[in-house]
Design an enzyme around this catalytic site. Structure first.
Site, PDB file in Angstrom:
ATOM      1  N   ARG A  52     -90.931 -10.304 -45.969  1.00 22.85           N
ATOM      2  CA  ARG A  52     -90.454  -9.307 -44.763  1.00 22.85           C
ATOM      3  C   ARG A  52     -90.332  -7.659 -45.151  1.00 22.85           C
ATOM      4  O   ARG A  52     -90.956  -7.180 -44.542  1.00 22.85           O
ATOM      5  CB  ARG A  52     -89.026  -9.537 -44.399  1.00 22.85           C
ATOM      6  CG  ARG A  52     -88.790 -10.772 -43.443  1.00 22.85           C
ATOM      7  CD  ARG A  52     -87.569 -11.412 -43.859  1.00 22.85           C
ATOM      8  NE  ARG A  52     -87.615 -12.017 -45.017  1.00 22.85           N
ATOM      9  CZ  ARG A  52     -88.258 -13.326 -45.288  1.00 22.85           C
ATOM     10  NH1 ARG A  52     -88.411 -13.898 -44.180  1.00 22.85           N
ATOM     11  NH2 ARG A  52     -88.391 -13.653 -46.616  1.00 22.85           N
ATOM     12  N   THR A  53     -89.883  -7.323 -46.212  1.00 23.08           N
ATOM     13  CA  THR A  53     -89.828  -5.945 -46.217  1.00 23.08           C
ATOM     14  C   THR A  53     -90.947  -5.176 -46.400  1.00 23.08           C
ATOM     15  O   THR A  53     -91.227  -4.231 -45.944  1.00 23.08           O
ATOM     16  CB  THR A  53     -88.767  -5.510 -47.628  1.00 23.08           C
ATOM     17  OG1 THR A  53     -87.548  -6.457 -47.779  1.00 23.08           O
ATOM     18  CG2 THR A  53     -88.324  -4.215 -47.483  1.00 23.08           C
ATOM     19  N   LYS A  81     -98.617  -1.896 -68.321  1.00 20.79           N
ATOM     20  CA  LYS A  81     -99.016  -1.420 -69.468  1.00 20.79           C
ATOM     21  C   LYS A  81     -97.824  -0.457 -70.089  1.00 20.79           C
ATOM     22  O   LYS A  81     -97.998   0.265 -71.170  1.00 20.79           O
ATOM     23  CB  LYS A  81    -100.212  -0.370 -69.135  1.00 20.79           C
ATOM     24  CG  LYS A  81    -101.299  -1.158 -68.875  1.00 20.79           C
ATOM     25  CD  LYS A  81    -102.563  -0.276 -68.412  1.00 20.79           C
ATOM     26  CE  LYS A  81    -103.495  -0.580 -67.313  1.00 20.79           C
ATOM     27  NZ  LYS A  81    -104.303   0.373 -66.772  1.00 20.79           N
ATOM     28  N   ARG A 102     -89.595  -1.404 -54.130  1.00 21.86           N
ATOM     29  CA  ARG A 102     -88.589  -2.519 -54.537  1.00 21.86           C
ATOM     30  C   ARG A 102     -88.700  -2.571 -56.142  1.00 21.86           C
ATOM     31  O   ARG A 102     -89.897  -2.976 -56.549  1.00 21.86           O
ATOM     32  CB  ARG A 102     -89.065  -3.817 -53.804  1.00 21.86           C
ATOM     33  CG  ARG A 102     -88.243  -5.036 -54.267  1.00 21.86           C
ATOM     34  CD  ARG A 102     -88.373  -6.213 -53.601  1.00 21.86           C
ATOM     35  NE  ARG A 102     -87.537  -6.190 -52.248  1.00 21.86           N
ATOM     36  CZ  ARG A 102     -87.333  -6.986 -51.340  1.00 21.86           C
ATOM     37  NH1 ARG A 102     -87.873  -8.209 -51.687  1.00 21.86           N
ATOM     38  NH2 ARG A 102     -86.624  -6.936 -50.029  1.00 21.86           N
ATOM     39  N   HIS A 130     -79.901  -2.753 -50.404  1.00 24.29           N
ATOM     40  CA  HIS A 130     -80.871  -3.044 -49.822  1.00 24.29           C
ATOM     41  C   HIS A 130     -80.843  -2.216 -48.568  1.00 24.29           C
ATOM     42  O   HIS A 130     -80.470  -2.826 -47.312  1.00 24.29           O
ATOM     43  CB  HIS A 130     -81.193  -4.502 -49.607  1.00 24.29           C
ATOM     44  CG  HIS A 130     -82.666  -4.992 -49.244  1.00 24.29           C
ATOM     45  ND1 HIS A 130     -83.535  -4.045 -48.661  1.00 24.29           N
ATOM     46  CD2 HIS A 130     -83.192  -5.940 -49.038  1.00 24.29           C
ATOM     47  CE1 HIS A 130     -84.417  -4.795 -48.005  1.00 24.29           C
ATOM     48  NE2 HIS A 130     -84.298  -6.132 -48.782  1.00 24.29           N
TER      49      HIS A 130
HETATM   50  N1   CP Z   1     -84.791  -9.719 -46.576  1.00 26.10           N
HETATM   51  C1   CP Z   1     -85.665  -9.370 -47.283  1.00 26.10           C
HETATM   52  O1   CP Z   1     -85.619  -8.382 -48.134  1.00 26.10           O
HETATM   53  O2   CP Z   1     -86.910 -10.292 -47.419  1.00 26.10           O
HETATM   54  P1   CP Z   1     -87.959 -10.323 -48.563  1.00 26.10           P
HETATM   55  O3   CP Z   1     -87.365 -10.639 -49.822  1.00 26.10           O
HETATM   56  O4   CP Z   1     -89.067 -11.194 -47.910  1.00 26.10           O
HETATM   57  O5   CP Z   1     -88.480  -8.928 -48.395  1.00 26.10           O
END
Ligand code: CP
Length: 308
Positions: A52-53, A81, A102, A130
């Protein structure tokens, strides 16, 4: 330092409302926004898996008329590396206008922001925060409930490692008259730094329980979460705890008709698929709203950076 979004509390409630208003305007008038980022590039630096993100950031930038570069796993980047996050941020600043990152290590996006010359968005750092999931959650609540004040919000599942939970608690704590229900196994309770932080500072009432069904009748929002295998050091503990809460139609029999059931996804088995057809299920709406909030955030940060 260029303005970034590392923590949801980096933005005031007025600014969060501005993002909600922009996202609602994008939903109503998408054609007005479809060229706004023409010639701009988003870099998605994902050192951890995501559906999703990452893809909603990419869809967001394309729907604004911009372009996307990036990688979806650490192994395909020079981190494999030994390149540092700080150097990676300096390098990507030469290629892109904005970064979504991320990383499995808490604080990595902050390090990136301190070294980049472009805005950095935290797309999830370890078990910490998040904030853009919280943007999706806030738009969902706003559209479902019309506001935030006075809501009873239940968080259920892994409240210890659940970064989406920590960010949403922080965000909601700034509104008036909220009450929280923290429903989890003993081992996965909300960390004390969250309870001793904003909840204590603002004297926000909360109930801590292991029993979902006793809390159910009081809830306006039920925020379910996955027990995250990737955060456990010990497979035995994960197997013991993974099925602690499974939401079924039977468990909703004492719930309000107006309840909104949320989940940041991915779901494993903590919400029965039989609930997907229940009008109270909001989790796929959350997915869609996440894209619009990320569009609003990209626009705001690029404007503040003087890029748009
Ligand atoms: N909700 C969420 O962060 O989903 P993903 O890990 O798929 O990005």
């Amino acid at each position: 330092m260029t303005r970034s979004m590392i923590d949801i509390l980096d933005f005031t409630t007025e600014e969060l409302q501005e993002l909600i208003d922009t996202a609602n305007d994008i939903i109503a008038n998408p054609e007005f926004y479809c060229e706004r980022c023409r010639g701009k590039k988003l870099a998605t630096l994902f050192f951890e898996p995501s559906t999703r993100t990452r893809l909603s950031f990419e869809a967001a930038m394309y729907e604004l008329g911009g372009n996307v570069i990036g990688f979806s796993e650490a192994q395909s980047s020079s981190a494999s590396k030994g390149e540092s996050v700080a150097d990676t941020a300096k390098v990507i600043s030469c290629y892109a206008d904005i970064i979504a990152m991320r990383h499995p290590k808490e604080g990595a996006p902050l390090v990136a922001a301190m070294n980049a010359s472009i805005p950095v968005i935290n797309a999830g750092d370890g078990g910490h925060n998040h904030p853009t999931q919280t943007l999706a959650d806030l738009l969902t609540i706003y559209r479902e409930k019309g506001g935030f004040d006075g809501l009873s919000v239940g968080f259920c599942g892994d409240l210890k490692f659940g970064r989406t939970v920590h960010s949403l608690i922080n965000a909601l704590s700034r509104y008036e008259g909220l009450k929280f229900f923290f429903i989890s196994p003993e081992e996965l309770k909300v960390p004390s730094y969250v309870k001793k932080g904003i909840l204590a500072e603002r004297s926000i009432p909360y109930v801590q329980t292991t029993d979902l069904e006793s809390a159910m009748p009081e809830l306006d929002i039920l925020y379910m979460t996955r027990v995250q295998r990737e955060r456990f050091f010990n497979e035995e503990d994960y197997l013991r705890l993974k099925d602690s809460y499974i939401l079924t139609p039977e468990k909703l029999k004492n719930a309000k008709e107006s309840l909104s059931i949320m989940h940041p996804l991915p779901r494993v088995n903590e919400i029965s698929v039989a609930i997907d057809e229940d009008p109270r299920a909001c989790y796929f709406k959350q997915v869609l709203y996440g894209k619009y909030m990320r569009m609003a955030l990209i626009l705001k940060l690029l404007k503040e950076a003087g890029t748009l």
